[in-house]
Design an enzyme around this catalytic site. Structure first.
Site, PDB file in Angstrom:
ATOM      1  N   GLU A 130     -52.191  34.129   0.815  1.00 49.55           N
ATOM      2  CA  GLU A 130     -51.477  34.729  -0.316  1.00 49.55           C
ATOM      3  C   GLU A 130     -50.028  35.043   0.051  1.00 49.55           C
ATOM      4  O   GLU A 130     -49.125  34.895  -0.768  1.00 49.55           O
ATOM      5  CB  GLU A 130     -52.193  35.987  -0.813  1.00 49.55           C
ATOM      6  CG  GLU A 130     -53.517  35.702  -1.505  1.00 49.55           C
ATOM      7  CD  GLU A 130     -53.371  34.821  -2.747  1.00 49.55           C
ATOM      8  OE1 GLU A 130     -52.267  34.752  -3.315  1.00 49.55           O
ATOM      9  OE2 GLU A 130     -54.356  34.178  -3.134  1.00 49.55           O
ATOM     10  N   TYR A 136     -49.264  42.231  -6.421  1.00 50.83           N
ATOM     11  CA  TYR A 136     -49.972  40.966  -6.570  1.00 50.83           C
ATOM     12  C   TYR A 136     -50.889  40.697  -5.365  1.00 50.83           C
ATOM     13  O   TYR A 136     -52.082  40.408  -5.526  1.00 50.83           O
ATOM     14  CB  TYR A 136     -48.979  39.792  -6.748  1.00 50.83           C
ATOM     15  CG  TYR A 136     -49.699  38.490  -6.568  1.00 50.83           C
ATOM     16  CD1 TYR A 136     -50.485  37.981  -7.593  1.00 50.83           C
ATOM     17  CD2 TYR A 136     -49.676  37.818  -5.341  1.00 50.83           C
ATOM     18  CE1 TYR A 136     -51.223  36.830  -7.420  1.00 50.83           C
ATOM     19  CE2 TYR A 136     -50.412  36.661  -5.158  1.00 50.83           C
ATOM     20  CZ  TYR A 136     -51.184  36.173  -6.195  1.00 50.83           C
ATOM     21  OH  TYR A 136     -51.926  35.041  -6.012  1.00 50.83           O
ATOM     22  N   ASP A 171     -50.418  35.970 -11.131  1.00 48.41           N
ATOM     23  CA  ASP A 171     -49.284  35.218 -10.582  1.00 48.41           C
ATOM     24  C   ASP A 171     -48.620  34.452 -11.739  1.00 48.41           C
ATOM     25  O   ASP A 171     -48.970  34.664 -12.910  1.00 48.41           O
ATOM     26  CB  ASP A 171     -49.743  34.279  -9.440  1.00 48.41           C
ATOM     27  CG  ASP A 171     -50.655  33.164  -9.943  1.00 48.41           C
ATOM     28  OD1 ASP A 171     -50.967  33.132 -11.160  1.00 48.41           O
ATOM     29  OD2 ASP A 171     -51.066  32.324  -9.128  1.00 48.41           O
TER      30      ASP A 171
END
Ligand code: SF4
Length: 363
Positions: A50, A133, A151
């Protein structure tokens, strides 16, 4: 909201969840950091992927992800590595502050959490380099927690599902709320939160495409307001962006009598922090008169401007570098590297371009 209302909402949501998860089981992407079925994802791998995927494509990240895992198979291995080694392995991915924060995060996890990632969004958010996020993504994907992961792909899907015509970035908070509302209303513990998050991302990446959504293949086409209104391909709307300014600088290609080239490491903070570079002037919006550029050079030399310009675009500006070549005998000015070693060095993309330019133009 009464209990009956929540259950009613859940009943309405369930077919949508079932369709999306069934689609994911069949068509979800196989990615190097992804596991399927009952296997538990490794939080270190989820976190690493990520962080790497921010501002970078899946295709670019794949080889970096494998190389990092081979070199640092666990978070403890990464924490024990020198930050320069992590920055060098990151070279080419851009946004180098991410690599620096990632290394710091690995150290905090080993020091304060005995090497185990915390499993909830709130504590994850307190770690270096982990924003809303990434915290949501790690909580949902690695730990199966209820978390809404939004996202750019998910933003697009949600804007279309609800026909949100407010332009980005003003619409961001509203889109986040709408995305959170897609999660099961009654928070069942056996819901596949991680798969749901990845399914939404995959849907955006492979079906709900930016220019031409493939609505006929979409598991959410029933009830997609953007599609019904015939405006899906125009969403999400974007506010007009301010044009990027152009900055200019002079980079110095300095050769020693034995053919070695002078490099230096940039200061740890700021753009390309801690990365290797050809020495250069500052980058600014006005031109560099030759006399002023000479005073900014790290050594005295008889400079030859090389033909052509090296162009690179950062998030907030375009950069145009001219390269000056010169010879020097000063052995103490920085890091001297043999020409044949330049290729194997961890240089950021801009500096790779500048070196390639100098090698061609200086022949
Ligand atoms: Fe996107 Fe079309 Fe699916 Fe709506 S139906 S979510 S516009 S692909």
């Amino acid at each position: 909201m009464g209990k009956g209302t929540t259950l009613d909402r859940r009943k309405l949501q369930a077919p949508r969840h079932d369709r999306l998860l069934a689609w994911y089981d069949r068509y979800g992407r196989d990615l190097p950091w992804r596991v399927r079925g009952a296997e538990r994802p490794d939080p270190y791998r989820v976190w690493l992927s990520e962080i790497m995927l921010q501002q970078t494509t899946v295709a670019t990240v794949g080889p970096y992800f494998r190389a990092f895992l081979q070199r640092w198979p666990t978070v403890a291995d990464m924490a024990a590595a020198p930050v320069e080694a992590v920055l060098d392995a990151w070279a080419g991915l851009g946004y180098y502050a991410r690599a620096r924060n990632m290394h710091r995060c690995a150290q905090v996890i080993c020091r304060d959490f005995a090497g185990d990632f915390p499993d909830d969004e709130a504590r994850l958010r307190q770690l270096p380099g982990i924003g809303p996020y990434t915290a949501a993504a790690v909580a949902a994907i690695a730990f199966g927690q209820r978390a809404s992961v939004v996202d750019g792909n998910v933003e697009r899907v949600v804007a279309r599902l609800f026909a949100v015509e407010t332009p980005l970035p003003a619409a961001k908070a509203h889109l986040r709320d709408l995305a959170a509302g897609l999660l099961p209303a009654d928070s069942p513990t056996d819901f596949r939160y991680g798969d749901f998050a990845q399914a939404m991302m995959d849907l955006g990446a492979t079906v709900c495409l930016p220019r031409a959504p493939r609505c006929d293949l979409c598991p959410l086409r029933q009830g997609c307001a953007g599609r019904s209104a015939g405006i899906a391909d125009t969403l999400p709307r974007q506010a007009a962006k301010a044009p990027r300014p152009t900055r200019r600088g002079v980079a110095f290609w300095i050769e020693r009598s034995d053919g070695a080239i002078l490099l230096r490491r940039r200061p740890p903070r700021g753009l390309l922090g801690g990365m290797l570079e050809l020495p250069s002037t500052d980058w600014r919006e006005t031109d560099w008169p030759p006399a002023e550029a000479r005073t900014a050079a790290p050594v005295r030399a008889d400079w030859r401007p090389l033909p052509g310009i090296v162009r690179h675009t950062f998030t907030h500006f375009h950069l145009e570098l001219v390269v000056w070549a010169g010879s020097a005998t000063d052995n103490n000015a920085g890091l001297w590297v043999r020409r044949e070693e330049l290729d194997g060095l961890a240089l950021p993309t801009l500096m790779r371009k500048a070196v390639a330019h100098a090698l061609v133009a200086d022949n």
